[in-house]
Design a protein around this motif. Structure first.
Motif, mmCIF file in Angstrom:
data_model
loop_
_atom_site.group_PDB
_atom_site.id
_atom_site.type_symbol
_atom_site.label_atom_id
_atom_site.label_comp_id
_atom_site.label_asym_id
_atom_site.label_seq_id
_atom_site.Cartn_x
_atom_site.Cartn_y
_atom_site.Cartn_z
ATOM 1 N N MET A 319 0.809 -1.273 0.002
ATOM 2 C CA MET A 319 0.185 -0.023 0.014
ATOM 3 C C MET A 319 1.044 1.207 -0.160
ATOM 4 S SD MET A 319 -2.995 -1.137 -0.121
ATOM 5 C CE MET A 319 -3.292 -2.736 -0.167
ATOM 6 N N GLU A 324 0.992 1.059 -5.411
ATOM 7 C CA GLU A 324 -0.354 0.031 -5.173
ATOM 8 C C GLU A 324 -0.268 -0.491 -6.659
ATOM 9 O OE1 GLU A 324 -0.426 3.251 -4.553
ATOM 10 O OE2 GLU A 324 -1.885 3.467 -2.873
ATOM 11 N N ARG A 328 0.499 -4.606 -7.576
ATOM 12 C CA ARG A 328 -0.824 -5.382 -7.606
ATOM 13 C C ARG A 328 -0.588 -7.113 -7.824
ATOM 14 N NH1 ARG A 328 -5.363 -4.901 -4.833
ATOM 15 N NH2 ARG A 328 -6.859 -6.588 -5.663
#
Lengths: 505, 267
Positions: A319, A324, A328
């Protein structure tokens, strides 16, 4: 192509040149005088400042400003001058204007310093790369490297290190890195012979980058393990003054991070996960805040290494600001490993296979399959006190012709490696998990506690040892006698620490 | 025609003839002569000089080293294999732009992977793997070795052994046999930790012996500490970390003293 670029570039400077041009040129002239004083006084520190100031100016560099500066700094008509000017696009009207302004100040420089000459190379090279004229950049950098080989002055080292960097960059941008490998190696040799530490480290990094670009991990590791070590002089007292210079120089930190990243990559491939994790995490943490791409890369590798070690990275890792999206795929991968679901793992690996292979992590992810099975097995062993091997195979979703026999040997190996605490019963075909014993009845906590204390104490000692003060910052405050006394005390303390380190246990 | 080249070609023809006859002594002799002759070509690594006959010489040299590698497998000499393979490797990596790819390339690369696996040099195995392109990884010879490594790591040993039946190339059999031995040792190591005891018949099946006699001999040689009683093999399981009964006082004193000393230095 190049014509095109020039055409577009032309209008912009003509509008702004009146306001920006002179001031940039003025800055460059100041830098030139800084180089001169630095070169005459043999003060490396000033040259370091030059590099920093130049990078600040980078965006403002224009062809007109550069040619004006070349006229100012170099003897017009000399070989270097004509060669460097040939890389710059011609801009007649502005040239005239600036020329008249500079011709009066040109007089004082008669014999240009080699430092100044190298600096001109550096400026033109940076300009060419920013203009995306890579082939000319290649020619320019090769010429500068040929010149550098014949120069042996400590004050040039800092500029040379930057030149090496752009030299490699221009070849990387055109995809010809393999061509310059031999040249980089010989430069590294020269730098080592001249005790040019900055050059050595820059070149070592460039070489590692060069090797890793072609996945030549074997060669990279051989070079790394035999080349003079980086950590050796960042921790030790090699030469305090140089050390100070290095510390102030931000790019040295970047270089160190880069080195750590390469080191981490090599170690990952060679299955030394614990060491790899340390280097990669350090690189990710110390990496400059501005270099987001670099930190993302470090984080990707660090995540995989931690997964391979059987750790599950925290959610906060994924995060981090600006990362981000890039992280992923690795987040989903982690999820699959955490659950221990082979099917999910396969699906994720399939879904992001493009990302993984462009990141160069595809082979590592293939290695992860084994960890997924382990985690799944550990979950089963925790939840059931007794379970049949057929059920284990079903839960792990082993797709093989003989799942029960596979499950049996996989469980047996996990038991031997200490991943689960259980026994097998072949005749009845089940696995019995053992009760977890009371760990506090053993010496285990004591050992763990001790190792943590030792870590903290060691950290403190390292910090004390690494403390360095500029030699003359409090000269005026203390007399010579006092200083001698203090130095003696310091030395004794250092000796004391070193001795006790030796005879521990 | 260059006399050197003619000589090498003729010698190589004789080598190939002997190779077909499985006359390995002659092969070995001829090979050493060939290797000496090859040093005279300046177009070969490490010089890589651009001579008019470079392509021809490179192709010939590559062919010779490929045969050398296969020969070393046939005479079951792993050291020779390693030497020859390293001599061959530059032809695949550095000369690939100039030569047409060799049909032997993938089988030999796979063979090398297998050798690293047998010698348990896993780090080098992965280093080699990184050098291969995505298309190479799809090749059955390479895939075979990669899948073996995976099964080996997971512990699916019977998959490793059954892979012997599906070898993509005849030369692989030698290493697969060696691998079987490594696998058996692994299985023994796992079994003694995982089971309390096994019936003799089960033990024979798990260890993959064809007869009980073989099993007994193996136990006698490799694991004399295993006990055979009432038709069961009983493993001596390693002692668990027993609860600590007495306090390791000397060690504790040592540690405490060192903490005290360090603290004193800080304060």
């Amino acid at each position: 192509m190049t014509q095109d670029v020039e055409m577009k570039e032309q209008p912009a400077p003509s509008n702004s040149v009146t306001s920006v041009g002179p001031s940039t040129l003025q800055h460059l002239k100041e830098i030139a005088s800084l180089i001169e004083t630095g070169a005459y006084a043999r003060e490396v520190r000033r040259i370091v400042r030059v590099v920093r100031l130049t990078i600040a100016l980078r965006k403002k560099l224009k062809a007109s400003v550069l040619s004006a500066f070349l006229n100012y700094a170099l003897v017009s008509g000399s070989e270097v001058h004509s060669r460097l000017s040939s890389y710059l696009p011609k801009e007649d009207e502005q040239d005239m204007e600036v020329d008249t302004a500079t011709s009066t100040t040109q007089a004082p420089v008669k014999h240009p310093l080699p430092e100044l000459e190298i600096y001109c190379y550096l400026l033109v090279l940076i300009f060419l790369i920013d203009q995306k004229r890579y082939n000319e950049a290649k020619a320019c950098s090769s010429a500068s490297i040929a010149r550098l080989k014949n120069l042996n002055r400590r004050t040039i080292d800092v500029l040379a290190a930057r030149l090496y960097f752009y030299y490699s960059l221009s070849y990387e941008l055109t995809g010809d890195l393999a061509e310059i490998r031999g040249n980089l190696l010989s430069l590294h040799r020269i730098a080592t012979l001249r005790h040019d530490e900055l050059g050595q480290e820059t070149l070592l990094n460039l070489l590692l980058r060069n090797y890793l670009h072609y996945n030549l991990f074997d060669q990279a590791e051989k070079l790394r393990s035999k080349a003079p070590r980086f950590e050796a002089h960042s921790n030790q007292q090699a030469t305090p003054i140089l050390f100070l210079v290095l510390l102030r120089h931000q790019s040295v930190w970047d270089m160190f991070c880069r080195y750590l990243f390469y080191l981490g990559k090599i170690r990952t491939i060679q299955l030394e996960y614990t060491d790899a994790k340390e280097s990669l995490l350090q690189a990710a943490r110390k990496g400059p805040a501005a270099a987001l791409g670099f930190r993302v890369q470090c984080n990707k590798w660090a995540v995989i290494v931690r997964l391979l070690l059987g750790e599950i990275p925290e959610r906060t890792v994924f995060m981090q600001k600006g990362m981000e999206k890039a992280l992923r795929p690795y987040f989903e991968l982690t999820n699959a490993v955490r659950i221990g679901d082979l099917e999910l793992f396969k699906a994720v690996a399939e879904k992001f296979s493009g990302t993984f292979s462009s990141d160069g992590t595809h082979n590592l992810i293939v290695r992860l399959r084994h960890n997924v099975i382990r985690t799944g097995l550990r979950n089963i062993s925790i939840s059931y006190s007794r379970i049949s091997l057929a059920d284990v195979a079903k839960k792990l979703r082993l797709d093989s012709p003989n799942p029960i026999a596979d499950a049996e040997s996989i469980v047996a190996k996990a038991i031997r490696d200490g991943a689960i605490d259980a026994t097998l019963d072949h005749a009845k075909g089940w696995m019995v998990s053992k009760e977890t014993g009371d760990i506090y009845s053993t010496n285990e906590p004591q050992i763990a506690f001790n190792s943590r204390i030792a870590f903290c104490l060691n950290m403190h000692n390292e910090a004390v040892r690494a403390l360095r003060f500029p030699p003359n910052s409090h000269k005026e405050k203390e007399s010579a006698e006092k200083r001698r006394e203090r130095q003696q005390q310091e030395q004794e303390l250092a000796k004391h620490i070193a001795e006790e380190d030796d005879d521990e246990f | 025609m260059d006399p050197n080249l003619t000589e090498v070609s003729q010698l190589f023809e004789r080598f190939k003839a002997a190779f077909m006859r499985n006359d390995f002594d002659t092969c070995d002799n001829l090979l050493s002569q060939l290797k000496v002759l090859l040093t005279k070509f300046r177009s070969l690594p490490p010089l890589f000089e651009e001579t008019p006959k470079a392509i021809h010489e490179l192709t010939l040299a590559r062919d010779i080293y490929e045969h050398a590698v296969v020969l070393s497998v046939k005479i079951e000499d792993q050291d020779a294999f390693e030497r020859d393979f390293f001599q061959l490797k530059p032809y695949y990596t550095d000369a690939c732009g100039r030569l047409p790819p060799s049909p032997q390339e993938y089988p030999i690369l796979g063979l090398n992977l297998l050798r690293l696996l047998v010698q348990n040099r896993i780090a080098e195995f992965h280093t080699e793997l990184e050098l291969l392109s995505a298309t190479a990884l799809e090749n059955p010879c390479i895939k075979h070795a990669v899948e073996l490594e995976q099964s080996f790591m997971e512990g699916a040993y019977n998959r490793v052994l059954s892979a012997r039946q599906t070898v993509p190339h005849e030369t692989y059999v030698y290493f697969m046999d060696l691998l079987a031995k490594t696998v058996r040792d692994e299985i023994s190591g796992c079994s003694e930790k995982a089971y309390d005891s096994l019936s003799i018949n089960d033990a024979r099946k798990i260890e993959m012996f064809s007869s009980v006699q073989d099993l007994f001999e193996y136990i006698k040689e490799e694991h004399p500490e295993w006990e055979i009683k009432n038709g069961f093999v009983i493993f001596q399981r390693a002692k668990e970390s027993a609860p600590c009964k007495e306090i390791p006082s000397l060690q504790l004193i040592n540690q405490t003293l060192s903490y005290a000393r360090e603290l004193e230095r800080i304060v």
